[in-house]
Design a protein around this motif. Structure first.
Motif, PDB file in Angstrom:
ATOM      1  N   THR A  97       0.835  -1.207   0.000  1.00  0.00           N
ATOM      2  CA  THR A  97       0.000   0.000   0.000  1.00  0.00           C
ATOM      3  C   THR A  97       0.864   1.250   0.000  1.00  0.00           C
ATOM      4  O   THR A  97       0.497   2.273  -0.575  1.00  0.00           O
ATOM      5  N   PHE A  98       2.037   1.159   0.651  1.00  0.00           N
ATOM      6  CA  PHE A  98       2.942   2.301   0.752  1.00  0.00           C
ATOM      7  C   PHE A  98       4.360   1.868   0.347  1.00  0.00           C
ATOM      8  O   PHE A  98       4.815   0.788   0.731  1.00  0.00           O
ATOM      9  N   VAL A  99       5.012   2.723  -0.424  1.00  0.00           N
ATOM     10  CA  VAL A  99       6.419   2.514  -0.766  1.00  0.00           C
ATOM     11  C   VAL A  99       7.156   3.830  -0.512  1.00  0.00           C
ATOM     12  O   VAL A  99       6.854   4.852  -1.135  1.00  0.00           O
ATOM     13  N   VAL A 100       8.100   3.798   0.418  1.00  0.00           N
ATOM     14  CA  VAL A 100       8.890   4.983   0.773  1.00  0.00           C
ATOM     15  C   VAL A 100      10.221   4.909   0.028  1.00  0.00           C
ATOM     16  O   VAL A 100      10.944   3.907   0.129  1.00  0.00           O
ATOM     17  N   VAL A 101      10.557   5.962  -0.722  1.00  0.00           N
ATOM     18  CA  VAL A 101      11.802   6.020  -1.496  1.00  0.00           C
ATOM     19  C   VAL A 101      12.747   7.028  -0.837  1.00  0.00           C
ATOM     20  O   VAL A 101      12.455   8.227  -0.792  1.00  0.00           O
ATOM     21  N   ILE A 102      13.847   6.514  -0.303  1.00  0.00           N
ATOM     22  CA  ILE A 102      14.851   7.364   0.326  1.00  0.00           C
ATOM     23  C   ILE A 102      15.977   7.569  -0.682  1.00  0.00           C
ATOM     24  O   ILE A 102      16.670   6.617  -1.063  1.00  0.00           O
ATOM     25  N   PRO A 103      16.193   8.806  -1.154  1.00  0.00           N
ATOM     26  CA  PRO A 103      17.144   9.051  -2.248  1.00  0.00           C
ATOM     27  C   PRO A 103      18.593   8.979  -1.770  1.00  0.00           C
ATOM     28  O   PRO A 103      18.879   9.013  -0.573  1.00  0.00           O
ATOM     29  N   PRO A 104      19.540   8.895  -2.708  1.00  0.00           N
ATOM     30  CA  PRO A 104      20.965   8.929  -2.340  1.00  0.00           C
ATOM     31  C   PRO A 104      21.335  10.238  -1.636  1.00  0.00           C
ATOM     32  O   PRO A 104      20.717  11.271  -1.889  1.00  0.00           O
ATOM     33  N   ARG A 105      22.320  10.181  -0.753  1.00  0.00           N
ATOM     34  CA  ARG A 105      22.823  11.332  -0.002  1.00  0.00           C
ATOM     35  C   ARG A 105      21.732  11.997   0.836  1.00  0.00           C
ATOM     36  O   ARG A 105      21.801  13.173   1.154  1.00  0.00           O
ATOM     37  N   PHE A 106      20.728  11.235   1.214  1.00  0.00           N
ATOM     38  CA  PHE A 106      19.635  11.800   2.016  1.00  0.00           C
ATOM     39  C   PHE A 106      20.148  12.255   3.384  1.00  0.00           C
ATOM     40  O   PHE A 106      19.865  13.379   3.829  1.00  0.00           O
ATOM     41  N   GLU A 107      20.922  11.403   4.052  1.00  0.00           N
ATOM     42  CA  GLU A 107      21.444  11.753   5.367  1.00  0.00           C
ATOM     43  C   GLU A 107      22.361  12.969   5.288  1.00  0.00           C
ATOM     44  O   GLU A 107      22.253  13.895   6.106  1.00  0.00           O
ATOM     45  N   ALA A 108      23.225  13.003   4.287  1.00  0.00           N
ATOM     46  CA  ALA A 108      24.167  14.128   4.154  1.00  0.00           C
ATOM     47  C   ALA A 108      23.419  15.429   3.891  1.00  0.00           C
ATOM     48  O   ALA A 108      23.777  16.481   4.450  1.00  0.00           O
ATOM     49  N   ASP A 109      22.381  15.369   3.068  1.00  0.00           N
ATOM     50  CA  ASP A 109      21.609  16.584   2.773  1.00  0.00           C
ATOM     51  C   ASP A 109      20.827  17.060   3.993  1.00  0.00           C
ATOM     52  O   ASP A 109      20.677  18.268   4.213  1.00  0.00           O
ATOM     53  N   VAL A 110      20.341  16.122   4.792  1.00  0.00           N
ATOM     54  CA  VAL A 110      19.616  16.501   6.010  1.00  0.00           C
ATOM     55  C   VAL A 110      20.558  17.214   6.974  1.00  0.00           C
ATOM     56  O   VAL A 110      20.210  18.256   7.560  1.00  0.00           O
ATOM     57  N   ILE A 111      21.765  16.642   7.148  1.00  0.00           N
ATOM     58  CA  ILE A 111      22.739  17.254   8.063  1.00  0.00           C
ATOM     59  C   ILE A 111      23.156  18.628   7.567  1.00  0.00           C
ATOM     60  O   ILE A 111      23.340  19.573   8.351  1.00  0.00           O
ATOM     61  N   ALA A 112      23.261  18.780   6.236  1.00  0.00           N
ATOM     62  CA  ALA A 112      23.675  20.067   5.667  1.00  0.00           C
ATOM     63  C   ALA A 112      22.539  21.078   5.622  1.00  0.00           C
ATOM     64  O   ALA A 112      22.761  22.240   5.272  1.00  0.00           O
ATOM     65  N   GLY A 113      21.338  20.641   5.983  1.00  0.00           N
ATOM     66  CA  GLY A 113      20.202  21.557   5.983  1.00  0.00           C
ATOM     67  C   GLY A 113      19.659  21.871   4.603  1.00  0.00           C
ATOM     68  O   GLY A 113      19.054  22.933   4.394  1.00  0.00           O
ATOM     69  N   ASN A 114      19.834  20.952   3.646  1.00  0.00           N
ATOM     70  CA  ASN A 114      19.410  21.189   2.259  1.00  0.00           C
ATOM     71  C   ASN A 114      17.946  20.830   1.995  1.00  0.00           C
ATOM     72  O   ASN A 114      17.464  20.984   0.875  1.00  0.00           O
ATOM     73  N   GLN A 115      17.250  20.308   3.007  1.00  0.00           N
ATOM     74  CA  GLN A 115      15.847  19.915   2.889  1.00  0.00           C
ATOM     75  C   GLN A 115      15.605  19.012   1.680  1.00  0.00           C
ATOM     76  O   GLN A 115      14.906  19.366   0.726  1.00  0.00           O
TER      77      GLN A 115
END
Length: 376
Positions: A97-115
């Motif tokens: 019913t649900f598929v969550v797609v986590i893109p590459p460099r997601f963690e790095a972008d979150v830490i860098a504040g790139n939303q």
């Protein structure tokens, strides 16, 4: 006067004996106030329960792993890791019913504040589950990101308010608490119309209505007998259903007085049983009565406020439905059973229901008198 009351009483007892020898209607009553209530409360849950979810993790980071581990029962099945090229196939076949797609460099972008963007694919053919699940997924992901950034320390907010949500009357937001009682209310409308209508049509088909017409009985006595006898059957069934099915089997706490609710139900039955007799005077057979029931009774139940709030309906329809006792019945039934309202709160709605019921009962009695006069 006493002779009329005695006639109404004896005719009502006759109705009860006739009902006793109708196994189909007996089975319908038993099912409507037992199995129907239980299955509606437990089998048609509006809560998110064991939703199938998959995760496409293209980041393979600590944060993406934490997000995957955050989807827990009973809301979600354990997430399954799939590849990006499997999304369309698995959702087309209804596997997830649900598929969550986590893109590459997601963690790095979150830490860098790139939303960074995070994609959630939802099978919206399951509309209720899709809407609730989207909210749950958004909340879970946001919470895990905040915890990760702040190293499991709550975020200090500069907001001027501290929003706290408290659920009143149903703190666990359990759908069975609502569904079970509303199923009883809907079945009251359905059974009261069917029983009284079927009683009159049964008299006509068996030829016993002619026997009544040659007796020193008035049409109002015949009608009142059918109303009190079938109304009593409904009231007893409702009382037993509340005690045995809702409170004992489903463990639903009822906040208010059951006796006050049954009194309000009796006022509403004055209308619904008269409606059943009125429809029976228009129908020549049970199949015709069934079609009239669909056209009249189902809109009464669907627009009463039990399925969807009255406020969400068009303004014109809201104004029209204020003349329907079913709207007021649902309103004070919810007030009594959910919020523990007393007579001092619900008496205006009691008065409205009684007034409308009395007017419609007089109209139905006129129609009944004309219909049986035509049989002479």
């Amino acid at each position: 006067m006493l002779e009329r009351l005695e006639n109404i009483y004896r005719l009502g007892v006759k109705e009860l004996f006739s009902l006793r020898h109708d196994p189909v209607l007996i089975a319908l009553i038993v099912w409507a106030f037992t199995a129907s209530i239980y299955t509606a409360a437990t089998g048609m849950s509006h809560d998110l329960n064991n939703a199938a979810i998959a995760i496409v993790d293209e980041d393979n980071s600590q944060l993406s792993a934490r997000i995957g581990d955050a989807f827990l029962p009973p809301y979600f099945h354990k997430p399954v890791q799939i590849g990006f090229d499997e999304i369309d196939q698995t959702m087309d076949t209804g596997l997830y019913t649900f598929v969550v797609v986590i893109p590459p460099r997601f963690e790095a972008d979150v830490i860098a504040g790139n939303q960074p963007d995070l994609q959630v694919n939802i099978d919206a053919t399951a509309m209720m589950q899709a809407g609730i699940g989207a909210t749950y997924i958004s909340s879970i992901i946001s919470e895990e990101i905040v915890k990760y950034i702040n190293d499991d320390v709550p975020v200090e907010s500069d907001d001027t308010i501290n929003l706290q949500i408290r659920y009143a009357f149903n703190p666990n937001v359990t759908s069975s608490w609502f569904t079970s009682v509303m199923e009883i209310i809907n079945n009251i409308t359905m059974l009261s119309i069917v029983l009284t209508g079927a009683a009159l049509i049964r008299e006509r088909e068996h030829g016993t209505i002619e026997h009544l017409l040659v007796m020193p009985l008035t049409p109002i006595e015949i009608m009142m007998a059918k109303v009190w006898a079938n109304g009593l059957v409904i009231l007893v069934s409702v009382g037993l259903s509340l005690a045995l099915v809702v409170e004992m089997m489903l463990d639903v706490p009822l906040a208010g007085s059951k006796m006050l609710f049954l009194f309000g139900t009796a006022l509403y039955l004055f209308f619904s049983t008269a409606l059943g007799i009125f429809l029976a005077t228009l129908a020549r057979s049970m199949p015709q009565f069934g079609l009239l029931f669909i056209l009249v009774a189902l809109p009464l139940m669907l627009l009463s406020g039990g399925e969807t709030p009255i406020e969400s309906q068009p303004a014109l329809l809201q104004n029209i439905m204020q003349f329907s006792p079913s709207v007021h019945f649902v309103s004070y039934a919810q007030a009594i059973l959910y919020r523990g309202a007393g007579l001092d709160i619900v008496w205006p709605q009691f008065a409205v229901v009684f007034g409308i019921a009395l007017a419609f009962f007089a109209f139905a009695a006129m129609r009944f008198r004309k219909s049986i006069s035509a049989m002479h």
